[in-house]
Write a protein that holds these residues in place. Sequence first.
Motif, PDB file in Angstrom:
ATOM      1  N   ARG A 110       0.800  -1.250   0.000  1.00 44.62           N
ATOM      2  CA  ARG A 110       0.000   0.000   0.000  1.00 44.62           C
ATOM      3  C   ARG A 110       0.828   1.293   0.000  1.00 44.62           C
ATOM      4  O   ARG A 110       0.267   2.366   0.225  1.00 44.62           O
ATOM      5  N   VAL A 111       2.144   1.218  -0.201  1.00 41.32           N
ATOM      6  CA  VAL A 111       2.927   2.467  -0.288  1.00 41.32           C
ATOM      7  C   VAL A 111       3.100   2.824  -1.770  1.00 41.32           C
ATOM      8  O   VAL A 111       3.863   2.187  -2.480  1.00 41.32           O
ATOM      9  N   SER A 112       2.326   3.813  -2.197  1.00 40.73           N
ATOM     10  CA  SER A 112       2.385   4.235  -3.601  1.00 40.73           C
ATOM     11  C   SER A 112       3.252   5.489  -3.710  1.00 40.73           C
ATOM     12  O   SER A 112       3.683   6.051  -2.697  1.00 40.73           O
ATOM     13  N   LEU A 113       3.459   5.948  -4.947  1.00 44.00           N
ATOM     14  CA  LEU A 113       4.239   7.162  -5.162  1.00 44.00           C
ATOM     15  C   LEU A 113       3.584   8.347  -4.445  1.00 44.00           C
ATOM     16  O   LEU A 113       4.254   9.178  -3.825  1.00 44.00           O
ATOM     17  N   ASN A 114       2.248   8.379  -4.525  1.00 41.40           N
ATOM     18  CA  ASN A 114       1.518   9.464  -3.862  1.00 41.40           C
ATOM     19  C   ASN A 114       1.701   9.454  -2.355  1.00 41.40           C
ATOM     20  O   ASN A 114       1.833  10.497  -1.727  1.00 41.40           O
ATOM     21  N   LYS A 115       1.700   8.249  -1.797  1.00 44.16           N
ATOM     22  CA  LYS A 115       1.859   8.139  -0.343  1.00 44.16           C
ATOM     23  C   LYS A 115       3.279   8.579   0.054  1.00 44.16           C
ATOM     24  O   LYS A 115       3.484   9.185   1.102  1.00 44.16           O
ATOM     25  N   VAL A 116       4.252   8.272  -0.802  1.00 43.81           N
ATOM     26  CA  VAL A 116       5.628   8.713  -0.522  1.00 43.81           C
ATOM     27  C   VAL A 116       5.667  10.244  -0.505  1.00 43.81           C
ATOM     28  O   VAL A 116       6.290  10.856   0.370  1.00 43.81           O
ATOM     29  N   LYS A 117       4.947  10.844  -1.451  1.00 44.98           N
ATOM     30  CA  LYS A 117       4.887  12.321  -1.492  1.00 44.98           C
ATOM     31  C   LYS A 117       4.310  12.856  -0.189  1.00 44.98           C
ATOM     32  O   LYS A 117       4.824  13.808   0.400  1.00 44.98           O
ATOM     33  N   GLU A 118       3.222  12.252   0.245  1.00 46.65           N
ATOM     34  CA  GLU A 118       2.596  12.671   1.511  1.00 46.65           C
ATOM     35  C   GLU A 118       3.590  12.560   2.666  1.00 46.65           C
ATOM     36  O   GLU A 118       3.693  13.454   3.504  1.00 46.65           O
ATOM     37  N   LEU A 119       4.344  11.452   2.653  1.00 48.60           N
ATOM     38  CA  LEU A 119       5.324  11.225   3.728  1.00 48.60           C
ATOM     39  C   LEU A 119       6.403  12.301   3.720  1.00 48.60           C
ATOM     40  O   LEU A 119       6.865  12.745   4.770  1.00 48.60           O
ATOM     41  N   ARG A 120       6.809  12.698   2.511  1.00 54.15           N
ATOM     42  CA  ARG A 120       7.850  13.741   2.419  1.00 54.15           C
ATOM     43  C   ARG A 120       7.402  15.010   3.145  1.00 54.15           C
ATOM     44  O   ARG A 120       8.180  15.662   3.833  1.00 54.15           O
ATOM     45  N   ASP A 121       6.101  15.356   2.973  1.00 53.16           N
ATOM     46  CA  ASP A 121       5.592  16.560   3.645  1.00 53.16           C
ATOM     47  C   ASP A 121       5.454  16.349   5.143  1.00 53.16           C
ATOM     48  O   ASP A 121       5.710  17.239   5.944  1.00 53.16           O
ATOM     49  N   ASP A 144      15.504   8.429  12.660  1.00 56.26           N
ATOM     50  CA  ASP A 144      14.714   8.540  11.416  1.00 56.26           C
ATOM     51  C   ASP A 144      13.548   7.549  11.438  1.00 56.26           C
ATOM     52  O   ASP A 144      12.418   7.882  11.074  1.00 56.26           O
ATOM     53  N   ALA A 145      13.878   6.330  11.845  1.00 55.95           N
ATOM     54  CA  ALA A 145      12.859   5.270  11.824  1.00 55.95           C
ATOM     55  C   ALA A 145      11.690   5.654  12.718  1.00 55.95           C
ATOM     56  O   ALA A 145      10.528   5.490  12.359  1.00 55.95           O
ATOM     57  N   GLU A 146      12.007   6.208  13.885  1.00 55.49           N
ATOM     58  CA  GLU A 146      10.937   6.621  14.803  1.00 55.49           C
ATOM     59  C   GLU A 146      10.069   7.703  14.176  1.00 55.49           C
ATOM     60  O   GLU A 146       8.852   7.659  14.233  1.00 55.49           O
ATOM     61  N   LYS A 147      10.736   8.671  13.532  1.00 61.05           N
ATOM     62  CA  LYS A 147       9.974   9.764  12.912  1.00 61.05           C
ATOM     63  C   LYS A 147       9.088   9.218  11.785  1.00 61.05           C
ATOM     64  O   LYS A 147       7.935   9.640  11.621  1.00 61.05           O
ATOM     65  N   LEU A 148       9.648   8.297  11.010  1.00 64.31           N
ATOM     66  CA  LEU A 148       8.863   7.729   9.915  1.00 64.31           C
ATOM     67  C   LEU A 148       7.634   6.981  10.433  1.00 64.31           C
ATOM     68  O   LEU A 148       6.533   7.108   9.890  1.00 64.31           O
ATOM     69  N   VAL A 149       7.844   6.236  11.528  1.00 65.31           N
ATOM     70  CA  VAL A 149       6.723   5.473  12.078  1.00 65.31           C
ATOM     71  C   VAL A 149       5.618   6.424  12.562  1.00 65.31           C
ATOM     72  O   VAL A 149       4.429   6.176  12.355  1.00 65.31           O
ATOM     73  N   VAL A 150       6.026   7.550  13.156  1.00 67.72           N
ATOM     74  CA  VAL A 150       5.028   8.551  13.564  1.00 67.72           C
ATOM     75  C   VAL A 150       4.320   9.088  12.324  1.00 67.72           C
ATOM     76  O   VAL A 150       3.090   9.235  12.281  1.00 67.72           O
ATOM     77  N   GLY A 151       5.101   9.352  11.267  1.00 64.04           N
ATOM     78  CA  GLY A 151       4.528   9.830  10.002  1.00 64.04           C
ATOM     79  C   GLY A 151       3.539   8.819   9.432  1.00 64.04           C
ATOM     80  O   GLY A 151       2.438   9.188   8.994  1.00 64.04           O
ATOM     81  N   PHE A 152       3.917   7.545   9.476  1.00 59.82           N
ATOM     82  CA  PHE A 152       3.029   6.483   8.959  1.00 59.82           C
ATOM     83  C   PHE A 152       1.638   6.576   9.572  1.00 59.82           C
ATOM     84  O   PHE A 152       0.635   6.369   8.916  1.00 59.82           O
ATOM     85  N   ARG A 153       1.600   6.901  10.869  1.00 60.77           N
ATOM     86  CA  ARG A 153       0.313   6.923  11.574  1.00 60.77           C
ATOM     87  C   ARG A 153      -0.588   8.074  11.108  1.00 60.77           C
ATOM     88  O   ARG A 153      -1.787   8.058  11.358  1.00 60.77           O
TER      89      ARG A 153
END
Length: 511
Positions: free
Chosen positions: A264-275, A293-302
Motif C-alpha cells: 500500500r505504499v504508492s508514489l503518492n503516499k511517498v509524497k505525503e510522507l515527504r511533507d 529517522d525510523a521513529e519519525k517515519l513510524v510517527v509519520g506512517f500513523r
Amino acid sequence: MADIFGGFKEYSVAEFFKKNRQMLGFSGKVRSLTTIVHEYVTNSLDAAGEARMHPELEVWVEEVEKNERYKVRVKDNGPGIPENILGKALGMMLAGTKFHRYVQQRGQQGIGAAGCTMYSLISTGQPISVVSRHKGKKVSCKLGIDFKKNKPVLTDVVREDCGPEEHGLDVEGVFADTKYEKGGYGVGEYLKRTAIANPHATIIFNSPEGDRFVYPKSVERLPEKAEEVKPHPLGVGANDLLDIAKAAKGYTRLSAMLQNEFTRVSLNKVKELRDLVPDVNLDMSPSRLTWDDAEKLVVGFRKVKWIAPATDSVIPIGKEQIEKSLVNILNPELVYVTSRPPKIYRGGIPFVVEVGIAYGGDINKEGKGGVVMRFANRAPLLFDAGGCAITQTAKSVEWKRYEIKKFDEEPVAILVNLASVHVPYTSAGKQSVSSEDDVVEEIKNALMEAGRHVQKHLSGKRREREKSTKKKAILRYVGQISGDLAELAGEEKSKKEIEAELQKMISERFE
Ligand SMILES: Nc1ncnc2c1ncn2[C@@H]1O[C@H](COP(=O)(O)OP(=O)(O)OP(=O)(O)O)[C@@H](O)[C@H]1O
Ligand SMILES: [Mg+2]
C-alpha cells in the motif's frame, strides 16, 4: 579505582538462550517435554504445508530414567532438509526460512529446533540424532551446537542415496529434566489438540506407557497455501523498519525501498510522507536509516490515510473442518463453529478469529468442565493461560447468560484459533497471545455468537425437560380422574375409554 571492566565479554545468542532457557519454554519438567514435541511438530506441519502435502507424523516418547529423562522422536513425511542447510536449520539460533517473512506459519523466529538441540546438550551432554531424506539423498548425523560461536556441529555423518519417494525428517534426542504427564499440559493432550486444529494431518502418538494413539486425517482438502505478504506501514515499529531496511538489498533510495518492501505504499503516499516527515531524507540509501529517522517515519506512517492491507493472506482452519474435528474427537451432542471475517490489528496486521463450541458428549469424561482450547495458527497453546488474551476473554464472558451456569463444571469445550501472518505472542515461548484491543474484541464477539447457539440448544433442552415433567405429573392423575368420570357418566363410557381419550389428549398437547 577498581577496574570494573576486566570481565567484559561478548555473548552469542546461543549462549544467551543457554542461560535463559525458560524464555524458550524450557522451565518445569512437564513443560519442557511438551515444548520439545511442540517445536518439532510445528516444524513438520509447516514444512508439509509449504510442500503442499498431507502431513503424516509419528511421535514417540519413551522414558529412559524415571521421571527425569525421556527420549523423544518425531518423524515426518515432509520434504526433509538438504544437507547444506541441515546444520544451520537445527543447530543455529535465529536461522531459518521463516524469519523476516510475513507469512502465516507456526514458526516465525528460527529458534525452535535449535533450542531443542541446545536443551539436549545442556541437560544430557548429548547431541541429537537426525536423518533427513531430501530429493533422493539420505543424510544421517549427530548434531550439536558450538555455543560460543552459535554454529552447528555435525558428527558421524553418513550419506546414502534413497528413492525420491522417501522424504522427510526424523529427529531423535534424549532430554533430561523432563517429565511425562497425562493431564492437560502433557504431550498426549498437546497432540490431541494438534489433531483437532489440523484435520488434514495424520498424527500418531506412541506414549511412554506403550499406548498408541492414532488421529487419522478427517478431511481430504488441504488448507489453502499461505501466501507471503509484505508488511503494512501501520503494522511496524521503528525496530522492524530498521530490520527491513537492513535486510533489503539493492535500493539506492529509501523511498524505493518503502514502495517495494511494504504493501500500500504508492508514489503518492511517498509524497505525503515527504511533507509529513521533512526531517527524514527519503532519497538517502536505506542503509543510512538511523533509529531516530525510523521513529519519525513510524510517527509519520500513523498520520497517513492508508488503504487497509489485503486480508487474503490469512488462512483459517475453516468452519466445516473444525466441526468435523470436534465431532470426531470429542463426540459432543452439540457443535457450533463461527469463523469471523478477517480484521486488522495495530492498523496493519491482518488476522482471523475462529471459535468452535462443543457441548456434552465425551467432554468432561475426566471430570473437568469448561475447557478452553487455545490455538495460534493451528498450534495449540497449553501454557501461560493466565496471561493469554484468549483465556482472559473467555473468562470475561458471562456464560450464565447463555444457560451455562457453572462454566468450569459443565461439559463445554471452546476452541479459539487466532490466525495471522504475525501472531502477537507475549514472549519467545509462544504460549500466550497479548491483549491487542482489536483481537480481544473479535474473540469476544465470536465467543458471544457461539454462546447464543449453546443457549438456544440448552434452553430448547430445558423446555423439553420441563414439558416432559409436566406431562408425567398430569398423567399420574389420569387413572383416578377417568374412574371418577366413568362413575359420573354412568353407562355411557367405560373407564378404559375415558382413560384412552385423556391420554391421547395429553400426548397431543405435549407433542
Ligand atoms: N521437519 C522439518 N522439515 C523441513 N524443514 C524443517 C523442519 N524442521 C525445521 N526445518 C527448517 O529449519 C528451520 C529452523 O527451524 P526452527 O524451528 O529453528 O525455526 P522456525 O520454525 O523458522 O521458527 P520458530 O523458532 O518460531 O520455530 C525452519 O525455518 C525450516 O526451514
Ligand atoms: Mg519452528
